[in-house]
Design a protein around this motif. Structure first.
Motif, mmCIF file in Angstrom:
data_model
loop_
_atom_site.group_PDB
_atom_site.id
_atom_site.type_symbol
_atom_site.label_atom_id
_atom_site.label_comp_id
_atom_site.label_asym_id
_atom_site.label_seq_id
_atom_site.Cartn_x
_atom_site.Cartn_y
_atom_site.Cartn_z
ATOM 1 N N ALA A 1 28.022 48.362 47.069
ATOM 2 C CA ALA A 1 27.071 49.446 47.256
ATOM 3 C C ALA A 1 27.684 50.640 47.974
ATOM 4 N N GLY A 2 28.926 50.501 48.433
ATOM 5 C CA GLY A 2 29.525 51.556 49.228
ATOM 6 C C GLY A 2 28.789 51.744 50.537
ATOM 7 N N ALA A 3 28.298 50.644 51.112
ATOM 8 C CA ALA A 3 27.477 50.681 52.321
ATOM 9 C C ALA A 3 28.167 49.936 53.456
ATOM 10 N N THR A 4 27.674 50.154 54.656
ATOM 11 C CA THR A 4 28.187 49.463 55.833
ATOM 12 C C THR A 4 27.108 48.530 56.376
ATOM 13 N N ILE A 5 27.505 47.669 57.284
ATOM 14 C CA ILE A 5 26.564 46.774 57.945
ATOM 15 C C ILE A 5 25.472 47.572 58.650
ATOM 16 N N ALA A 6 25.845 48.703 59.224
ATOM 17 C CA ALA A 6 24.875 49.536 59.951
ATOM 18 C C ALA A 6 23.817 50.139 59.037
ATOM 19 N N ASP A 7 24.069 50.163 57.730
ATOM 20 C CA ASP A 7 23.101 50.737 56.787
ATOM 21 C C ASP A 7 21.949 49.794 56.477
ATOM 22 N N VAL A 8 22.088 48.511 56.772
ATOM 23 C CA VAL A 8 21.087 47.516 56.355
ATOM 24 C C VAL A 8 19.872 47.584 57.275
ATOM 25 N N VAL A 9 18.698 47.772 56.668
ATOM 26 C CA VAL A 9 17.457 47.915 57.447
ATOM 27 C C VAL A 9 16.513 46.729 57.280
ATOM 28 N N HIS A 10 16.821 45.846 56.326
ATOM 29 C CA HIS A 10 15.925 44.710 56.085
ATOM 30 C C HIS A 10 16.639 43.691 55.196
ATOM 31 N N ILE A 11 16.307 42.408 55.400
ATOM 32 C CA ILE A 11 16.858 41.325 54.578
ATOM 33 C C ILE A 11 15.718 40.452 54.080
ATOM 34 N N SER A 12 15.673 40.242 52.768
ATOM 35 C CA SER A 12 14.778 39.245 52.186
ATOM 36 C C SER A 12 15.594 37.975 52.026
ATOM 37 N N ALA A 13 15.286 36.981 52.847
ATOM 38 C CA ALA A 13 16.106 35.776 52.914
ATOM 39 C C ALA A 13 15.768 34.784 51.805
ATOM 40 N N ALA B 1 25.249 32.531 58.448
ATOM 41 C CA ALA B 1 25.906 33.584 57.667
ATOM 42 C C ALA B 1 25.447 34.964 58.129
ATOM 43 N N LEU B 2 24.159 35.106 58.399
ATOM 44 C CA LEU B 2 23.656 36.401 58.865
ATOM 45 C C LEU B 2 24.246 36.760 60.223
ATOM 46 N N HIS B 3 24.416 35.762 61.084
ATOM 47 C CA HIS B 3 25.071 36.017 62.367
ATOM 48 C C HIS B 3 26.542 36.381 62.180
ATOM 49 N N THR B 4 27.200 35.737 61.221
ATOM 50 C CA THR B 4 28.602 36.056 60.950
ATOM 51 C C THR B 4 28.752 37.511 60.536
ATOM 52 N N VAL B 5 27.831 37.984 59.716
ATOM 53 C CA VAL B 5 27.920 39.352 59.184
ATOM 54 C C VAL B 5 27.389 40.380 60.177
ATOM 55 N N PHE B 6 26.254 40.091 60.824
ATOM 56 C CA PHE B 6 25.577 41.102 61.647
ATOM 57 C C PHE B 6 25.675 40.868 63.147
ATOM 58 N N GLY B 7 26.267 39.762 63.560
ATOM 59 C CA GLY B 7 26.283 39.457 64.974
ATOM 60 C C GLY B 7 24.884 39.142 65.470
ATOM 61 N N ASP B 8 24.568 39.601 66.684
ATOM 62 C CA ASP B 8 23.245 39.337 67.264
ATOM 63 C C ASP B 8 22.238 40.432 66.938
ATOM 64 N N HIS B 9 22.577 41.287 65.983
ATOM 65 C CA HIS B 9 21.712 42.433 65.702
ATOM 66 C C HIS B 9 21.338 42.497 64.222
#
Length: 428
Positions: free
Chosen positions: A305-317, A332-340
């Motif tokens: 998507a040419g996007a960064t982790i900071a661009d993600v505003v919502h996840i449908s799990a 996996a979500l913690h691996t990618v986003f840390g605690d945020h």
């Protein structure tokens, strides 16, 4: 490590020169919450649950709860047509028709040789084969329907949609377990990007509330027993989660090249900005415990998507409410986003697990979330499991972050370690 392989996803995105943008211009759904998109969406926003106790014919099974579609598709089709189609194909045709009309294609001039179909399913018409076997055993070969063979083939839904809508470019079927619907949308996106199609009817369908299918999953001990009652049977990311609930239905998106959609003045819900695939290569029914394969698919979707982790505003799990599956996804979500990690919702608490249609329904919900700027709440999540540490949306809908260019991710993972993730972005 995953973070080493895909560290670039947190760097400045690199645009893909000249790549055709793909947008969503139509949505069609039949779910346990509603017979169409509007009723399904309102049901999700209201936090309704479509899971219920099944009829007496399921009494011998160890599990007797499921999430049947809100309507019998055979009641909405001419009887002569319905009797030649398996239930999954019936769902597919109806949802595809709604999406087609919603996109305004009923009134548009469409080149059928530039329009295609991409369908995800797991078992296709397998229940029709089981039913034919019972007819053979109980009444003899003369009572096996002449429609049994075409009703059984997995590509039946794709073929029926193509026939119904006169789309002649291609009619493809994707079978990758519970990731099938998501992968079908991703594959169609690539076909439009590459210039092979202008329009794609992409999504998934499934009809698995069948005695043999349910008995098989119950034997695997994958199904929730439903001891807390139907409304709390599916418990995504909950401390007391104990298995998934089988659901049925279909969802389809109309995907178009942005140039094509703009030329005909079409309304757009969102952009399919990217997608990612990976394989766990670990086990036939269990996810890789460290969530590494899931994390890789998430990173790939963002990179595409040419996007960064900071661009993600919502996840449908994906969140099927199994102990191992939800834990691996949370890791996996913690691996990618840390605690945020951004706010998470888990639709299967409301509608159960629609198997090959699950990812398609969830992608449709993501498109509606971007369009309406509302995140539906998670049903069945009452006691957050220790250690998962996710911001689960519960109770009432939550406004979506108004971050420009914000990305919504839709996760799907299936038996055999199939991982697929879609990245959607506001059409604005």
């Amino acid at each position: 490590m995953t973070s080493d392989l895909y560290a670039a996803s947190s760097a400045v995105p690199v645009p893909v020169p000249g790549r055709r943008r793909v947008v969503v211009t139509g949505i069609g759904m039949i779910t346990p919450l509603g017979a169409d998109t509007a009723s399904s969406w309102s049901g999700f926003l209201a936090g309704r649950c479509g899971i219920r106790e099944l009829d007496e014919s399921f009494a011998r099974l160890p599990v007797r709860i499921g999430a049947p579609a809100a309507v019998d598709p055979a009641d909405l089709l001419p009887r002569a047509q319905a009797r030649t189609m398996n239930r999954g194909a019936q769902f597919a045709v109806l949802a595809a028709r709604e999406a087609w009309a919603d996109a305004g294609l009923d009134a548009a001039v469409v080149d059928p040789h530039r329009a295609g179909v991409s369908v995800g399913t797991i078992i296709g018409g397998a229940p029709a084969l089981v039913d034919a076997s019972h007819q053979l055993r109980d009444k003899g070969p003369r009572h096996v329907s002449p429609h049994a063979s075409p009703m059984t083939v997995p590509n039946g839904a794709a073929a029926r949609i193509a026939i119904d809508l006169d789309t002649r470019a291609e009619a493809r079927t994707i079978v990758s377990a519970c990731a099938s619907g998501t992968e079908a949308i991703g594959a169609a996106t690539d076909r439009i990007r590459a210039g092979h199609l202008d329009i794609a009817v992409a999504g998934g369908t499934e009809a698995v509330i069948h005695h043999t299918v349910m008995a098989a999953f119950a034997s695997l001990r994958a199904l929730a027993p439903g001891t807390d009652g139907p409304n709390d049977a599916s418990k995504p990311f909950d401390e007391h989660r104990d298995g998934f609930v089988l659901g049925e239905g279909a969802a389809f998106l109309i995907l178009e090249g942005e140039d094509h959609a703009r030329a005909r003045g079409a309304r757009t819900y969102c952009e399919i900005a990217g997608w990612g695939l990976s394989a766990d290569a670990h086990h036939m029914t269990a996810p890789r415990p460290d969530g590494d394969g899931i994390a890789i698919a998430l990173h790939k979707a963002l990179a595409d998507a040419g996007a960064t982790i900071a661009d993600v505003v919502h996840i449908s799990a994906h969140a099927t409410a199994t102990p191992a599956g939800d834990a691996a996804e949370a890791l996996a979500l913690h691996t990618v986003f840390g605690d945020h990690a951004p706010p998470v919702t888990a639709p299967k608490g409301a509608i159960g697990h629609l198997q090959g249609a699950a990812g398609a329904v969830e992608a449709a919900l993501c498109a509606l979330t971007l369009h309406h700027q509302l995140i539906p709440p998670t049903v069945g999540h009452h006691h957050p499991a220790d250690g998962l540490g996710l911001d689960i949306v519960t109770g009432t809908p939550r406004p979506l972050s108004e971050q420009p260019g914000g990305i919504v991710l839709s996760d799907s993972f299936g038996f055999g370690g199939h991982n697929a993730v879609l990245a959607l972005r506001s059409a604005a």
